[in-house]
Every structure is written in C-alpha cells, then in structure tokens.
Design a protein around this motif. Structure first.
Motif, PDB file in Angstrom:
ATOM      1  N   SER A 205       1.707 -36.419  -4.178  1.00 33.87           N
ATOM      2  CA  SER A 205       2.386 -35.589  -5.546  1.00 33.87           C
ATOM      3  C   SER A 205       3.799 -35.605  -4.951  1.00 33.87           C
ATOM      4  O   SER A 205       4.662 -35.475  -5.895  1.00 33.87           O
ATOM      5  CB  SER A 205       1.657 -34.227  -5.656  1.00 33.87           C
ATOM      6  N   VAL A 209       6.874 -36.572  -7.445  1.00 40.25           N
ATOM      7  CA  VAL A 209       8.200 -36.059  -8.035  1.00 40.25           C
ATOM      8  C   VAL A 209       9.168 -36.678  -7.605  1.00 40.25           C
ATOM      9  O   VAL A 209      10.282 -36.676  -8.303  1.00 40.25           O
ATOM     10  CB  VAL A 209       8.054 -34.491  -7.431  1.00 40.25           C
ATOM     11  N   ASP A 213      10.054 -37.102 -11.854  1.00 41.02           N
ATOM     12  CA  ASP A 213       9.222 -35.856 -11.978  1.00 41.02           C
ATOM     13  C   ASP A 213       8.622 -35.605 -13.396  1.00 41.02           C
ATOM     14  O   ASP A 213       7.512 -35.271 -13.329  1.00 41.02           O
ATOM     15  CB  ASP A 213      10.172 -34.529 -11.625  1.00 41.02           C
ATOM     16  N   ILE A 214       9.277 -36.227 -14.408  1.00 43.11           N
ATOM     17  CA  ILE A 214       8.614 -36.124 -15.701  1.00 43.11           C
ATOM     18  C   ILE A 214       7.207 -36.869 -15.738  1.00 43.11           C
ATOM     19  O   ILE A 214       6.404 -36.121 -16.277  1.00 43.11           O
ATOM     20  CB  ILE A 214       9.687 -36.589 -16.857  1.00 43.11           C
ATOM     21  N   ALA A 216       5.433 -37.528 -13.267  1.00 39.34           N
ATOM     22  CA  ALA A 216       4.544 -36.916 -12.489  1.00 39.34           C
ATOM     23  C   ALA A 216       3.792 -35.533 -13.175  1.00 39.34           C
ATOM     24  O   ALA A 216       2.644 -35.470 -13.219  1.00 39.34           O
ATOM     25  CB  ALA A 216       5.016 -36.326 -11.231  1.00 39.34           C
ATOM     26  N   GLU A 217       4.512 -34.953 -13.771  1.00 40.21           N
ATOM     27  CA  GLU A 217       4.029 -33.877 -14.496  1.00 40.21           C
ATOM     28  C   GLU A 217       3.323 -34.405 -15.733  1.00 40.21           C
ATOM     29  O   GLU A 217       2.222 -33.753 -15.868  1.00 40.21           O
ATOM     30  CB  GLU A 217       5.206 -33.002 -15.372  1.00 40.21           C
ATOM     31  N   VAL A 221       0.577 -33.469 -12.285  1.00 38.39           N
ATOM     32  CA  VAL A 221       1.127 -32.908 -11.024  1.00 38.39           C
ATOM     33  C   VAL A 221       1.824 -31.524 -11.517  1.00 38.39           C
ATOM     34  O   VAL A 221       2.568 -31.676 -12.251  1.00 38.39           O
ATOM     35  CB  VAL A 221       2.128 -33.968 -10.273  1.00 38.39           C
ATOM     36  N   ASN A 222       1.378 -30.581 -10.642  1.00 41.05           N
ATOM     37  CA  ASN A 222       1.992 -29.356 -10.968  1.00 41.05           C
ATOM     38  C   ASN A 222       3.404 -29.308 -10.050  1.00 41.05           C
ATOM     39  O   ASN A 222       3.562 -29.158  -8.977  1.00 41.05           O
ATOM     40  CB  ASN A 222       1.387 -28.195 -10.419  1.00 41.05           C
ATOM     41  N   LEU A 223       4.516 -29.425 -10.802  1.00 38.18           N
ATOM     42  CA  LEU A 223       5.946 -29.669 -10.313  1.00 38.18           C
ATOM     43  C   LEU A 223       6.353 -28.341  -9.485  1.00 38.18           C
ATOM     44  O   LEU A 223       6.990 -28.265  -8.423  1.00 38.18           O
ATOM     45  CB  LEU A 223       7.057 -29.875 -11.404  1.00 38.18           C
ATOM     46  N   THR A 224       6.003 -27.022 -10.093  1.00 36.01           N
ATOM     47  CA  THR A 224       6.262 -25.978  -9.325  1.00 36.01           C
ATOM     48  C   THR A 224       5.785 -25.963  -8.175  1.00 36.01           C
ATOM     49  O   THR A 224       6.171 -25.623  -7.128  1.00 36.01           O
ATOM     50  CB  THR A 224       5.905 -24.831  -9.979  1.00 36.01           C
ATOM     51  N   LYS A 227       7.100 -28.783  -5.616  1.00 36.19           N
ATOM     52  CA  LYS A 227       8.554 -28.444  -4.949  1.00 36.19           C
ATOM     53  C   LYS A 227       8.268 -27.469  -3.961  1.00 36.19           C
ATOM     54  O   LYS A 227       8.961 -27.581  -2.911  1.00 36.19           O
ATOM     55  CB  LYS A 227       9.372 -28.279  -6.266  1.00 36.19           C
TER      56      LYS A 227
END
Length: 353
Positions: A205, A209, A213-214, A216-217, A221-224, A227
C-alpha cells in the motif's frame, strides 16, 4: 534456479516472496557475512568507530527511504526525529532509571508517535509543500530541545551512562569492538524487518500511494492510514538510530541533530537509490565514508596543496553537493542501480541483453 539464467522467473507465490532468488545471491550474502564477522578482528579502533557510525546511519537511512523512496512522502525532518529518539532514550534511562532496552523501545515508540503527528500535513500536501512542512517539524523540534531546560537540567547536554544490559557493562578496553557487535545485530534485524515490510499488504500500500495515490484509493487503499503509518514506521526506525547514537556516544546535544543532518540523510538515499533497502545501505556507507576519504586526501596533500587543509569544511560541502548533483544527472536511481547493472552484465555475459 540457475545463476546464469537470462532472467528471474517465478512459478509460485512462495518463489516470488523469497528474499533470495538465485544461488549467486546466497553466495554474495555469505561473502558479506564473512566480511562483517572478521571486520572487528582486522580493523583498529579508528576504523571500527567509523564502521559503528555507518551501522547507525544505515538504520536511519533505511527508515527515511521507507517514507521518501517507498511512499513518496518527502521529509526534511530527519535530524529532529533523531533528536527525539536520542533525548527520550537518554532521559528514560537516566532520569527514570529504565533498563536500556526498555528505554530504547520507549524512544522508538515515542518517535513513531511524534512522526505520525508531524505526518498529518502529508494528508493534504505533496512535493515542495510537504517538504516545507517537514522542515517546520525539524525547526520546531530543534527549538524545543534547545529551549526546554528540563531536558538537560539547564546544562545544554545530557551525559549518558555507559551501555549496560542485564548487569553487563561494555568495558572501556574493548568499547568499539563490543559496540560493533551490538550495532551489527540491531542493524541486520532492522534491514531484514524493513525488507519484509514490503512483502506485506501494508508495504504494497505504501508503494501504491507513491506510484499514484488516486488510483491506490480507487482500489481500496486507505490513504490516511497508509501515509500516517509510513510516517510512524519511518520515524520509528529513525528514533532507533537516534537512541543508539545517544548510548554509543554517551553524550546528547542538539548540535548533533541540526538541519545538516537531515540533508545528509536525504543525500544518502538519493545517492544510494530511492525505493530500495539495498540502496539505503549503499548510500549510508558511501556518504559516511566520503568525508573520511576527503580528510585523508587533504591530510596527505597538505604539503603540496595547503589550501585543502585550510578550507576543508568548504571543500567537503562542495564535493558533497557535487556528488549529489552528478548522481541526479548521470544515474538518478543511485548506487543500487549501478550494482544491478554489474550483476546483469555478469549474469548475461557474453550476451548484451
């Protein structure tokens, strides 16, 4: 799988997840292991001190590469997080009399938490803006450790007792040798742990990112979480390096954790190769040995070129910057890519593909 095969092909998931894919890799690992084992028996205390500094730098560089190279979140706060690890470990072991292993573990956890906190701007910022935000974390941490007199009891520095574990204290007569074995074990475990992170869903993940990242989301994938976890994991490695620095040098002072240190660590992963654990190791070794090489050359040429000795700090900075620029222009993927090319040449010889 033959070492001379024209490519590495996996026929199962277990094969793909192996850390070593060819026999030649096991041979190289054995040779490196032998070299590391015999090093303390052939090096004097001066070179062992350099080797110990390199081992600590490897841990910090690996941690920074997790964030910058694998997750794509640039950071200029490495020196600050090193300071958090060093000061917290020294205080836990000194003021609160915790055993050194627990003090180091506490420093790692605290640095990871603080790193995740300063990683919050990364949820909204990218590129140069994120770099400025992490630069702010460096300045904030540096300001706190310089002004908060409770940390040092008003002395400006902390004196750390000699490393002791389970009643055994490192003897002064073999200080560098004993520390070499301790740092070698910790560094090897850190490198193996970092390498294995990217065989898991969490590590993948991070790379998703970094790449986009877009997208991945979009695939879940939970970007928060990704990261912030990347900032926490990276800072944890850096905190470990800072804690080891405190107990190895036995003195903690803010001058050892300035912005120059952050830039040096960033140069390590650039020169070594972003997005590569091996590259972080190569970069830490190269950038740690470069000042030693410059000082050695300046010392030998002092008679014929006296300006080198007089202007040594300026010469070091100039060569430091030149090396980074040359790698960015000639080989942006760093020393790790050069090493891969050498291996490919040997494997495919006498063919060119």
């Amino acid at each position: 799988m033959a070492a001379t095969s024209t490519g590495i092909h996996h026929r199962s998931y277990s094969s793909e997840l192996r850390l070593r894919a060819t026999r030649s890799e096991y041979v190289r690992l054995a040779l490196v292991s032998i070299g590391l084992v015999i090093a303390p028996f052939v090096l004097d205390n001066y070179w062992l001190s350099i080797a110990n500094a390199i081992l600590i730098a490897v841990i910090g560089a690996v941690g920074l590469n997790i964030l910058v190279g694998y997750t794509g979140q640039i950071s200029l706060g490495q020196g600050g997080f090193l300071a958090v690890g060093a000061y917290s470990s020294a205080i836990l072991a000194g003021k609160y009399s915790l055993p050194v292993p627990l003090a180091i573990a506490g420093a790692v956890i605290l640095t990871a938490v603080i790193g995740a906190f300063f990683g919050l701007p990364g949820l909204r910022l990218k590129g140069l803006y994120l770099a400025i935000a992490t630069l702010a974390s460096q300045q904030i941490i540096e300001f706190v450790i310089r002004r908060w007199k409770w940390l040092t009891d008003g002395k400006g520095y902390i004196t750390v007792d000699r490393f002791e574990i389970f009643g055994w204290r490192i003897p002064r007569s073999s200080f560098e040798q004993k520390w070499y074995w301790i740092l070698l074990i910790v560094t090897m475990l850190s490198v193996i742990a970092a390498r294995n992170i990217f065989r898991t869903g969490l590590g993948r993940s991070f790379m998703a990112v970094r790449d986009q990242d877009i997208a991945a989301e979009a695939i879940g994938v939970n970007l928060t979480r990704a990261k912030l976890t990347a900032f926490a994991v990276s800072s944890g490695f850096v905190g470990l390096a800072g804690a080891l620095t405190a107990h190895y040098t036995e003195t903690v002072t803010w001058e050892a954790f300035t912005l120059n240190v952050s830039i040096t660590y960033l140069a390590m992963i650039i020169v070594g190769g972003l997005g590569s654990i091996a590259g972080a190791v190569f970069g830490a070794v190269f950038m740690s040995l470069l000042p030693v090489l410059i000082r050695t050359i300046a010392g030998r040429a002092e008679g014929s070129l006296p300006f080198l000795a007089d202007q040594l700090p300026a010469v070091q900075n100039a060569i430091f910057g030149l090396v980074v620029i040359l790698f960015l222009i000639i080989e942006p993927r760093g020393l790790n890519r050069l090493w891969e090319r050498i291996k490919e040449y040997v494997r495919f010889w006498p063919f060119r593909y």
